[in-house]
Design a protein around this motif. Structure first.
Motif, PDB file in Angstrom:
ATOM      1  N   GLY A  97       0.783  -1.231   0.000  1.00  0.00           N
ATOM      2  CA  GLY A  97       0.000   0.000   0.000  1.00  0.00           C
ATOM      3  C   GLY A  97       0.817   1.285   0.000  1.00  0.00           C
ATOM      4  N   ARG A  98       2.120   1.165   0.318  1.00  0.00           N
ATOM      5  CA  ARG A  98       2.950   2.374   0.312  1.00  0.00           C
ATOM      6  C   ARG A  98       3.118   2.894  -1.107  1.00  0.00           C
ATOM      7  NH1 ARG A  98       8.499   1.650   2.337  1.00  0.00           N
ATOM      8  NH2 ARG A  98       8.273  -0.493   1.674  1.00  0.00           N
ATOM      9  N   GLU A  99       3.294   4.214  -1.203  1.00  0.00           N
ATOM     10  CA  GLU A  99       3.581   4.819  -2.498  1.00  0.00           C
ATOM     11  C   GLU A  99       5.068   4.729  -2.780  1.00  0.00           C
ATOM     12  OE1 GLU A  99       2.112   8.797  -3.010  1.00  0.00           O
ATOM     13  OE2 GLU A  99       0.161   8.270  -2.174  1.00  0.00           O
ATOM     14  N   LEU A 100       5.404   4.584  -4.050  1.00  0.00           N
ATOM     15  CA  LEU A 100       6.812   4.610  -4.440  1.00  0.00           C
ATOM     16  C   LEU A 100       7.351   6.014  -4.229  1.00  0.00           C
ATOM     17  CD1 LEU A 100       6.666   2.571  -7.772  1.00  0.00           C
ATOM     18  CD2 LEU A 100       7.257   1.744  -5.490  1.00  0.00           C
ATOM     19  N   ALA A 101       8.643   6.125  -4.018  1.00  0.00           N
ATOM     20  CA  ALA A 101       9.284   7.430  -3.847  1.00  0.00           C
ATOM     21  C   ALA A 101       9.016   8.286  -5.085  1.00  0.00           C
ATOM     22  CB  ALA A 101      10.781   7.257  -3.634  1.00  0.00           C
ATOM     23  N   PRO A 102       8.859   9.580  -4.904  1.00  0.00           N
ATOM     24  CA  PRO A 102       8.561  10.453  -6.043  1.00  0.00           C
ATOM     25  C   PRO A 102       9.620  10.453  -7.143  1.00  0.00           C
ATOM     26  CG  PRO A 102       8.261  11.619  -3.962  1.00  0.00           C
ATOM     27  CD  PRO A 102       8.869  10.288  -3.639  1.00  0.00           C
ATOM     28  N   ILE A 103      10.821  10.008  -6.834  1.00  0.00           N
ATOM     29  CA  ILE A 103      11.887   9.966  -7.840  1.00  0.00           C
ATOM     30  C   ILE A 103      11.606   8.879  -8.887  1.00  0.00           C
ATOM     31  CG2 ILE A 103      13.440   8.367  -6.634  1.00  0.00           C
ATOM     32  CD1 ILE A 103      14.829  11.561  -7.921  1.00  0.00           C
ATOM     33  N   MET A 104      10.773   7.880  -8.543  1.00  0.00           N
ATOM     34  CA  MET A 104      10.418   6.813  -9.477  1.00  0.00           C
ATOM     35  C   MET A 104       9.424   7.357 -10.502  1.00  0.00           C
ATOM     36  SD  MET A 104      10.439   3.691 -10.524  1.00  0.00           S
ATOM     37  CE  MET A 104       9.366   2.620 -11.454  1.00  0.00           C
ATOM     38  N   PRO A 105       9.759   7.278 -11.786  1.00  0.00           N
ATOM     39  CA  PRO A 105       8.912   7.897 -12.820  1.00  0.00           C
ATOM     40  C   PRO A 105       7.694   7.061 -13.225  1.00  0.00           C
ATOM     41  CG  PRO A 105      10.821   6.903 -13.835  1.00  0.00           C
ATOM     42  CD  PRO A 105      10.989   6.720 -12.337  1.00  0.00           C
ATOM     43  N   TRP A 106       6.927   6.606 -12.250  1.00  0.00           N
ATOM     44  CA  TRP A 106       5.783   5.756 -12.576  1.00  0.00           C
ATOM     45  C   TRP A 106       4.735   6.495 -13.404  1.00  0.00           C
ATOM     46  CZ3 TRP A 106       0.851   6.845 -11.256  1.00  0.00           C
ATOM     47  CH2 TRP A 106       0.626   7.711 -10.195  1.00  0.00           C
ATOM     48  N   HIS A 107       4.677   7.829 -13.271  1.00  0.00           N
ATOM     49  CA  HIS A 107       3.710   8.585 -14.090  1.00  0.00           C
ATOM     50  C   HIS A 107       3.998   8.383 -15.579  1.00  0.00           C
ATOM     51  CE1 HIS A 107       1.766  10.725 -10.790  1.00  0.00           C
ATOM     52  NE2 HIS A 107       2.950  10.838 -10.245  1.00  0.00           N
ATOM     53  N   ALA A 108       5.273   8.326 -15.934  1.00  0.00           N
ATOM     54  CA  ALA A 108       5.646   8.073 -17.328  1.00  0.00           C
ATOM     55  C   ALA A 108       5.332   6.623 -17.701  1.00  0.00           C
ATOM     56  CB  ALA A 108       7.123   8.377 -17.553  1.00  0.00           C
ATOM     57  N   PHE A 109       5.638   5.689 -16.798  1.00  0.00           N
ATOM     58  CA  PHE A 109       5.383   4.280 -17.077  1.00  0.00           C
ATOM     59  C   PHE A 109       3.881   3.985 -17.159  1.00  0.00           C
ATOM     60  CE2 PHE A 109       9.630   3.283 -14.837  1.00  0.00           C
ATOM     61  CZ  PHE A 109      10.327   3.550 -15.999  1.00  0.00           C
ATOM     62  N   ALA A 110       3.055   4.807 -16.531  1.00  0.00           N
ATOM     63  CA  ALA A 110       1.600   4.622 -16.593  1.00  0.00           C
ATOM     64  C   ALA A 110       1.080   4.759 -18.022  1.00  0.00           C
ATOM     65  CB  ALA A 110       0.896   5.621 -15.680  1.00  0.00           C
ATOM     66  N   LYS A 111       1.865   5.396 -18.864  1.00  0.00           N
ATOM     67  CA  LYS A 111       1.466   5.602 -20.257  1.00  0.00           C
ATOM     68  C   LYS A 111       1.912   4.460 -21.181  1.00  0.00           C
ATOM     69  CE  LYS A 111       1.399  10.622 -19.741  1.00  0.00           C
ATOM     70  NZ  LYS A 111       0.998  10.536 -18.386  1.00  0.00           N
ATOM     71  N   LEU A 112       2.649   3.496 -20.640  1.00  0.00           N
ATOM     72  CA  LEU A 112       3.054   2.337 -21.445  1.00  0.00           C
ATOM     73  C   LEU A 112       1.825   1.524 -21.847  1.00  0.00           C
ATOM     74  CD1 LEU A 112       6.086   1.043 -19.343  1.00  0.00           C
ATOM     75  CD2 LEU A 112       6.198   2.004 -21.647  1.00  0.00           C
ATOM     76  N   THR A 113       1.925   0.865 -22.990  1.00  0.00           N
ATOM     77  CA  THR A 113       0.863  -0.064 -23.378  1.00  0.00           C
ATOM     78  C   THR A 113       0.906  -1.268 -22.450  1.00  0.00           C
ATOM     79  OG1 THR A 113       2.256  -1.346 -24.888  1.00  0.00           O
ATOM     80  CG2 THR A 113       1.109   0.604 -25.825  1.00  0.00           C
ATOM     81  N   ARG A 114      -0.184  -1.976 -22.346  1.00  0.00           N
ATOM     82  CA  ARG A 114      -0.220  -3.173 -21.509  1.00  0.00           C
ATOM     83  C   ARG A 114       0.787  -4.203 -22.021  1.00  0.00           C
ATOM     84  NH1 ARG A 114      -2.620  -5.233 -16.722  1.00  0.00           N
ATOM     85  NH2 ARG A 114      -1.485  -7.177 -16.569  1.00  0.00           N
ATOM     86  N   GLN A 115       0.937  -4.278 -23.336  1.00  0.00           N
ATOM     87  CA  GLN A 115       1.900  -5.210 -23.923  1.00  0.00           C
ATOM     88  C   GLN A 115       3.320  -4.854 -23.478  1.00  0.00           C
ATOM     89  OE1 GLN A 115       1.743  -5.375 -28.214  1.00  0.00           O
ATOM     90  NE2 GLN A 115       3.099  -7.133 -28.313  1.00  0.00           N
TER      91      GLN A 115
END
Length: 158
Positions: A97-115
């Motif tokens: 349930g913890r959030e990843l550190a803000p340095i992790m660019p998950w916002h960019a990875f959220a735009k990846l295709t499922r594939q």
């Protein structure tokens, strides 16, 4: 460095998904924050993606080390399900349930295709497991136990 990355051939390198995942992990620079020695100028490619001994200090938040992304069950992603890895990559949430550190660019990875995100998971599952528990995380009032890079705000104009 490129030669060193290329030498990290996954166990099932013939799989198109694993090869695509390796390509994405390499161009995304995951190695930078998640391989021991990288920030000290001597990446230990025998422990590729095994977690960093150098943490990022973020003002008011604490110090965060790039964790072990290998399939080691105790210190890496080996106990995580594929869906939990996908969730971390695309929502910034860990299984606890913890959030990843803000340095992790998950916002960019959220735009990846499922594939593509599935290919990253396939690649991470294929790399050799490395037993390496990274330090932390450390809250803003805790003392880190390893090297730290600080994110420092600019000085206020006089």
């Amino acid at each position: 460095m490129i030669g060193a990355l290329a030498s990290q051939a996954p166990a099932n390198a013939g799989s198109p998904a694993v090869e695509r995942g390796q390509y994405l992990v390499n161009i995304a620079g995951c190695n930078d924050c998640h391989t021991p020695g990288y920030f000290l100028g001597k990446p230990d490619m025998t422990r590729y993606l095994g977690g960093s001994e150098v943490g990022f200090e973020l003002p008011g938040l604490g110090v965060f080390h790039g964790p072990n992304l290998t399939p080691d069950k105790e210190t890496g992603l080996g106990a995580w399900t594929d869906a939990q890895i996908v969730a971390a990559l695309q929502t910034g949430k860990r299984p606890d349930g913890r959030e990843l550190a803000p340095i992790m660019p998950w916002h960019a990875f959220a735009k990846l295709t499922r594939q593509d995100v599935d290919a990253i998971v396939a690649f991470l599952r294929s790399v050799p497991a490395v037993k390496n528990k990274v330090p932390g995380p450390f809250g803003p009032n805790e003392t880190p136990t390893g090297f730290v890079m600080k994110v420092v705000p600019p000085a206020k104009p006089k």
